[in-house]
Design a protein around this motif. Structure first.
Motif, short mmCIF file in Angstrom:
data_model
loop_
_atom_site.label_atom_id
_atom_site.label_comp_id
_atom_site.label_asym_id
_atom_site.label_seq_id
_atom_site.Cartn_x
_atom_site.Cartn_y
_atom_site.Cartn_z
N ARG A 248 0.87 -1.19 0.00
CA ARG A 248 0.00 0.00 0.00
C ARG A 248 0.90 1.23 0.00
NH1 ARG A 248 -2.93 -3.43 -0.77
NH2 ARG A 248 -4.73 -4.22 0.35
N GLN B 218 0.32 1.09 7.00
CA GLN B 218 -0.47 0.43 5.95
C GLN B 218 0.43 -0.28 4.94
OE1 GLN B 218 -3.94 0.34 5.79
NE2 GLN B 218 -3.75 1.22 7.84
N ALA B 219 1.61 0.28 4.74
CA ALA B 219 2.53 -0.29 3.74
C ALA B 219 3.32 -1.48 4.29
CB ALA B 219 3.50 0.79 3.27
#
Lengths: 76, 207
Positions: B35, B81-82
């Motif tokens: 993400r 999120q990543a």
């Protein structure tokens, strides 16, 4: 290992390998741990090699039946 | 498959090939799990401070205090999120960029015509080449998801921006700040990215 035993060993290995692949990937993914993938795969592969490589008694149940030796001709 | 050695040979090579496939599958999972991180950087102020000479200069015999540029900025970088199972480290850096012009070397006008800037009415003799400068002001290595959020205001630059010849950067020039990141995976390819540019004019205060 007799012929049927070789066939059985290969079959067991061919089922165990994809199973090891899927189970280890899923375990690692669910635990979010890439190291677990390799550890699980190595462990399942080691067990499958231990089961399939040595000539265990279950692979020697159907030994080849040789034709009995014909009676010698010295009596003729 | 008739002997132990033949079985060992065939099955171990199969285990290695399947293991390689497993690693490829892990590497490919990054493609759909990745993400975009949320990144924002904003300039606050800059000042020129005098600091004692470093060891290198002391040894060379010049113990003069040196002028250093300190840039302060706000940084918001959210990599939660990543972050996924195939991320080992993330290298985050804040980069300052600006352009200068210098005289084009002989023949450069013809080779790189897109980078040549000619002032109004100038002849081809005084054409200039635009040179881009990128300088890392601050960086950090994130190695766990717990520290993947950086929300800091008033961060100070860790490295003093200087040219390669040691001279100070021009203090009145339009500059841009942006965040760059590099994701180191456990298995697979590196991922690079950067935030949007934040433009400002340095206007450093002397202290």
């Amino acid at each position: 290992m007799d012929l049927r035993g070789q066939y059985l060993a290969e079959r067991v290995f061919m089922i165990a390998q994809p199973l090891a692949l899927v189970l280890s990937y899923m375990a690692g993914y669910l635990a979010s741990d890439t190291r677990l993938v390799l550890i699980a795969y190595a462990a399942i592969s080691a067990i499958s090699l231990l089961v399939c490589v040595p000539s265990w008694p279950m692979y020697r149940r159907h030994p080849l039946q040789f034709v009995p030796q014909p009676p010698s001709s010295e009596h003729e | 498959m008739h002997s132990v050695m033949a079985r060992m040979n065939q099955m171990s090579s199969s285990v290695l090939v399947m293991g390689a496939l497993l690693l490829v599958a892990v590497a490919m999972s990054s493609q759909w799990l990745a993400r975009e991180p949320q990144l924002r950087v904003a300039f606050r102020r800059a000042q020129v401070v005098e600091r004692g000479a470093g060891m290198r200069h002391r040894r060379a015999g010049s113990a003069q205090p040196q002028k250093q540029l300190v840039v302060e900025f706000d940084l918001e970088a959210d990599f939660t999120q990543a972050w996924h199972w195939n991320v080992k480290n993330v290298y985050v850096s804040v980069v300052a960029s600006y352009n200068t012009t210098q005289l084009a070397p002989e023949g450069a006008q013809r080779r790189a015509s897109s980078t040549v800037v000619t002032s109004n009415g100038a002849t081809s003799d005084d054409s200039h080449v635009v040179v881009e400068h990128h300088m890392v002001l601050w960086d950090r290595v994130i190695s766990s998801q717990d520290e993947a959020r950086i929300f800091s205001s008033d961060l100070r630059s860790k490295y003093s921006p200087r040219h390669s010849d040691g001279s100070m950067v021009p203090l009145d020039r339009p500059m841009t700040l942006h965040v760059e990141y590099m994701i180191f995976p456990v298995v697979g390819a590196f991922t690079f990215g950067s935030s949007a540019l934040h433009a400002f004019v340095l206007n450093a205060e002397e202290s």
